[in-house]
Scaffold this active site. Sequence first.
Site, PDB file in Angstrom:
ATOM      1  N   TYR A  60     -17.668  -1.125 -28.931  1.00  0.00           N
ATOM      2  CA  TYR A  60     -17.651  -0.831 -27.489  1.00  0.00           C
ATOM      3  C   TYR A  60     -18.142  -2.033 -26.687  1.00  0.00           C
ATOM      4  O   TYR A  60     -17.592  -2.361 -25.641  1.00  0.00           O
ATOM      5  CB  TYR A  60     -18.537   0.388 -27.184  1.00  0.00           C
ATOM      6  CG  TYR A  60     -18.400   0.835 -25.747  1.00  0.00           C
ATOM      7  CD1 TYR A  60     -17.430   1.774 -25.381  1.00  0.00           C
ATOM      8  CD2 TYR A  60     -19.208   0.299 -24.742  1.00  0.00           C
ATOM      9  CE1 TYR A  60     -17.274   2.160 -24.061  1.00  0.00           C
ATOM     10  CE2 TYR A  60     -19.057   0.682 -23.421  1.00  0.00           C
ATOM     11  CZ  TYR A  60     -18.084   1.609 -23.080  1.00  0.00           C
ATOM     12  OH  TYR A  60     -17.925   1.986 -21.783  1.00  0.00           O
ATOM     13  N   PHE A 112       2.946 -10.551  -2.691  1.00  0.00           N
ATOM     14  CA  PHE A 112       3.425  -9.815  -3.853  1.00  0.00           C
ATOM     15  C   PHE A 112       3.006  -8.353  -3.639  1.00  0.00           C
ATOM     16  O   PHE A 112       1.943  -8.076  -3.082  1.00  0.00           O
ATOM     17  CB  PHE A 112       2.890 -10.350  -5.183  1.00  0.00           C
ATOM     18  CG  PHE A 112       3.475  -9.573  -6.327  1.00  0.00           C
ATOM     19  CD1 PHE A 112       4.808  -9.714  -6.647  1.00  0.00           C
ATOM     20  CD2 PHE A 112       2.722  -8.626  -7.010  1.00  0.00           C
ATOM     21  CE1 PHE A 112       5.388  -8.931  -7.644  1.00  0.00           C
ATOM     22  CE2 PHE A 112       3.298  -7.847  -8.013  1.00  0.00           C
ATOM     23  CZ  PHE A 112       4.633  -8.005  -8.327  1.00  0.00           C
ATOM     24  N   THR A 113       3.844  -7.437  -4.123  1.00  0.00           N
ATOM     25  CA  THR A 113       3.694  -6.011  -3.807  1.00  0.00           C
ATOM     26  C   THR A 113       2.275  -5.481  -4.058  1.00  0.00           C
ATOM     27  O   THR A 113       1.609  -5.011  -3.137  1.00  0.00           O
ATOM     28  CB  THR A 113       4.709  -5.201  -4.632  1.00  0.00           C
ATOM     29  OG1 THR A 113       4.563  -5.559  -6.011  1.00  0.00           O
ATOM     30  CG2 THR A 113       6.136  -5.510  -4.192  1.00  0.00           C
ATOM     31  N   ASP A 203      -3.368 -16.498  -7.843  1.00  0.00           N
ATOM     32  CA  ASP A 203      -2.627 -15.544  -8.669  1.00  0.00           C
ATOM     33  C   ASP A 203      -1.900 -16.377  -9.725  1.00  0.00           C
ATOM     34  O   ASP A 203      -0.850 -16.963  -9.460  1.00  0.00           O
ATOM     35  CB  ASP A 203      -1.653 -14.737  -7.815  1.00  0.00           C
ATOM     36  CG  ASP A 203      -0.889 -13.720  -8.660  1.00  0.00           C
ATOM     37  OD1 ASP A 203      -0.852 -13.869  -9.905  1.00  0.00           O
ATOM     38  OD2 ASP A 203      -0.312 -12.788  -8.079  1.00  0.00           O
ATOM     39  N   LYS A 246       2.765 -11.619 -18.419  1.00  0.00           N
ATOM     40  CA  LYS A 246       3.872 -12.562 -18.174  1.00  0.00           C
ATOM     41  C   LYS A 246       3.646 -13.813 -19.023  1.00  0.00           C
ATOM     42  O   LYS A 246       3.880 -13.802 -20.210  1.00  0.00           O
ATOM     43  CB  LYS A 246       3.952 -12.878 -16.674  1.00  0.00           C
ATOM     44  CG  LYS A 246       4.558 -11.752 -15.833  1.00  0.00           C
ATOM     45  CD  LYS A 246       3.595 -10.680 -15.484  1.00  0.00           C
ATOM     46  CE  LYS A 246       4.076  -9.804 -14.356  1.00  0.00           C
ATOM     47  NZ  LYS A 246       3.148  -8.698 -14.102  1.00  0.00           N
ATOM     48  N   ARG A 370      14.638  -6.510  -5.200  1.00  0.00           N
ATOM     49  CA  ARG A 370      13.549  -7.252  -4.563  1.00  0.00           C
ATOM     50  C   ARG A 370      14.001  -7.550  -3.138  1.00  0.00           C
ATOM     51  O   ARG A 370      14.402  -8.649  -2.796  1.00  0.00           O
ATOM     52  CB  ARG A 370      13.239  -8.563  -5.307  1.00  0.00           C
ATOM     53  CG  ARG A 370      12.678  -8.372  -6.700  1.00  0.00           C
ATOM     54  CD  ARG A 370      11.168  -8.190  -6.780  1.00  0.00           C
ATOM     55  NE  ARG A 370      10.686  -6.859  -6.571  1.00  0.00           N
ATOM     56  CZ  ARG A 370       9.522  -6.397  -7.076  1.00  0.00           C
ATOM     57  NH1 ARG A 370       8.765  -7.171  -7.842  1.00  0.00           N
ATOM     58  NH2 ARG A 370       9.090  -5.195  -6.815  1.00  0.00           N
ATOM     59  N   PHE A 436       9.166   1.214  -4.146  1.00  0.00           N
ATOM     60  CA  PHE A 436      10.280   0.807  -5.006  1.00  0.00           C
ATOM     61  C   PHE A 436      10.190   1.390  -6.409  1.00  0.00           C
ATOM     62  O   PHE A 436      11.200   1.588  -7.068  1.00  0.00           O
ATOM     63  CB  PHE A 436      10.358  -0.729  -5.089  1.00  0.00           C
ATOM     64  CG  PHE A 436       9.092  -1.380  -5.570  1.00  0.00           C
ATOM     65  CD1 PHE A 436       8.054  -1.632  -4.703  1.00  0.00           C
ATOM     66  CD2 PHE A 436       8.930  -1.711  -6.907  1.00  0.00           C
ATOM     67  CE1 PHE A 436       6.873  -2.217  -5.149  1.00  0.00           C
ATOM     68  CE2 PHE A 436       7.764  -2.306  -7.361  1.00  0.00           C
ATOM     69  CZ  PHE A 436       6.726  -2.541  -6.475  1.00  0.00           C
TER      70      PHE A 436
HETATM   71  N1  F0G Z   1       0.969 -10.897  -9.351  1.00  0.00           N
HETATM   72  C1  F0G Z   1       2.243 -11.233  -9.626  1.00  0.00           C
HETATM   73  C2  F0G Z   1       2.798 -12.511  -9.111  1.00  0.00           C
HETATM   74  C3  F0G Z   1       3.038 -10.356 -10.391  1.00  0.00           C
HETATM   75  O1  F0G Z   1       4.287 -10.692 -10.663  1.00  0.00           O
HETATM   76  C4  F0G Z   1       2.482  -9.141 -10.844  1.00  0.00           C
HETATM   77  C5  F0G Z   1       3.294  -8.182 -11.596  1.00  0.00           C
HETATM   78  C6  F0G Z   1       1.153  -8.848 -10.527  1.00  0.00           C
HETATM   79  C7  F0G Z   1       0.435  -9.761  -9.783  1.00  0.00           C
HETATM   80  C8  F0G Z   1       0.508  -7.556 -10.940  1.00  0.00           C
HETATM   81  O2  F0G Z   1       0.235  -7.586 -12.267  1.00  0.00           O
HETATM   82  O3  F0G Z   1       1.711  -5.763 -13.177  1.00  0.00           O
HETATM   83  O4  F0G Z   1      -0.163  -6.724 -14.521  1.00  0.00           O
HETATM   84  O5  F0G Z   1      -0.655  -5.266 -12.594  1.00  0.00           O
HETATM   85  N2  F0G Z   1       4.551  -8.243 -11.612  1.00  0.00           N
HETATM   86  C9  F0G Z   1       5.465  -7.406 -12.374  1.00  0.00           C
HETATM   87  C10 F0G Z   1       6.871  -7.818 -12.079  1.00  0.00           C
HETATM   88  C11 F0G Z   1       5.234  -5.960 -12.223  1.00  0.00           C
HETATM   89  O6  F0G Z   1       7.782  -7.136 -12.567  1.00  0.00           O
HETATM   90  O7  F0G Z   1       7.093  -8.823 -11.395  1.00  0.00           O
HETATM   91  P1  F0G Z   1       0.286  -6.246 -13.186  1.00  0.00           P
END
Ligand code: F0G
Length: 444
Positions: A60, A112-113, A203, A246, A370, A436
Amino acid sequence: MVELLKMTTRAQRLRAIKEAGFNTFLLKSEDVYIDLLTDSGTSAMSDRQWAGLMMGDEAYAGSRNFYRLEKAVQQYYGYKYLIPTHQGRGAENIISKILIKPGDVVPGNMYFTTTRLHQELAGGTFADIIIDEAHDPMSEHPFKGNVDFEKLDRIVKQHGAAKIPYISIATNVNMAGGQPISMANLRQLREYTHQHGIRIIHDMTRVAENAYFIQQREEGYKKRRIRDIVKEICSYTDGATMSAKKDALVNIGGFLATNEWDVFEEARNMVVVYEGLHTYGGLAGRDMEAMAIGIEESLDDNHMGARVGQVEYLGHKMESYDIPIVRPIGGHGIFVDARRFLPHLTQDEFPAQTLSAEVYLESGIRTMERGIVSAGRKADGENYYPKLELVRFTIPRRVYTQAHMDVVAEATQAVLKRRNRIKGMKMVYEPKYLRFFQARFERL
Ligand code: F0G
């Protein structure tokens, strides 16, 4: 290991996409032939990573794998303190809650979303400071991820540096089409932020891909290794959020890193509320081991050449079929310009959502919208109308062959040939956050 692919008939796909409300996120992966929805968590792990999974220390507290990961982050990225999280947005939640106060402004090189949503939920407002070229799919600018200093300076003068907790800088900007920021621009930003006493939070989800483009395109970097370029990028920033799904070649995992003790102390405290103890942050020990190995592998020059080279292969093939794509070709996928592909649809008829559904129907290939759906609504309920209305064909790392890329280009060409008969869509269900992912549509 290899995975069996399933081929489907058009009738099966029509049923599946209707059931999914014409949203590729709602398809069952069993109904997908080639899955280009995302490069997130979909890469293939190496033999070394699989071996690493067997070395999980599932204690843990104080897992050996945590210390290995901490060392990798310090050695390869140069950040001092590490807080593991279950994925990128876990880190975004924590850093936003710590640094952003209601009324603050967070400038960034395109939204970013999930990143923007966490900034907004913490009471902040995102302000776009990316160069105009980033919003133009046809611009050949080699560093579309660059910051426009006039835009930034206007925001700093208008709100004052005290209202800006940090500048949010993404490497290889996802929503712009996987476009890099140059080292020169980042260095200039570091000087500017030092003068004004503002942090840079990085990021770093696709930092190695960005480093590859710097190596290929920026003067003075041709002979530098990707690992050295990555470390230099990180050195101009004060902390980072990472989705290790990624670049870092794992199926799950992420982290928050910082050079500031105070931020670390608070983050270490918050991670136990939202993620897990500060030495695992919602991850199994074996996941941290695979991540540490993946970080190292992601910085290999040959790996990066092959990875981005495959994306470029698909892009060139599509261009030879006159498919309109975002230029220059980006790092993690091909972004097809739905405005030019379906010029007869208005943005309110969801051209990118429509095109993504049509590509699936044609071939079983899954892509992602997108555009206006991803952009969502402002705090006052108004829709964002992004200039970019794109379909992302995202390439997982180390998974598909060039032959699969041929199939993808040919299927998209087949849709192009019948584009005049394609009608748009209307949204019939809209969730409150990150619509989305779960929105549903019907054909007009
Ligand atoms: N920042 C970027 C630039 C991303 O592309 C993503 C995720 C995140 C943050 C968030 O990270 O998914 O690990 O919580 N992108 C994915 C995509 C979902 O399909 O582009 P996460």
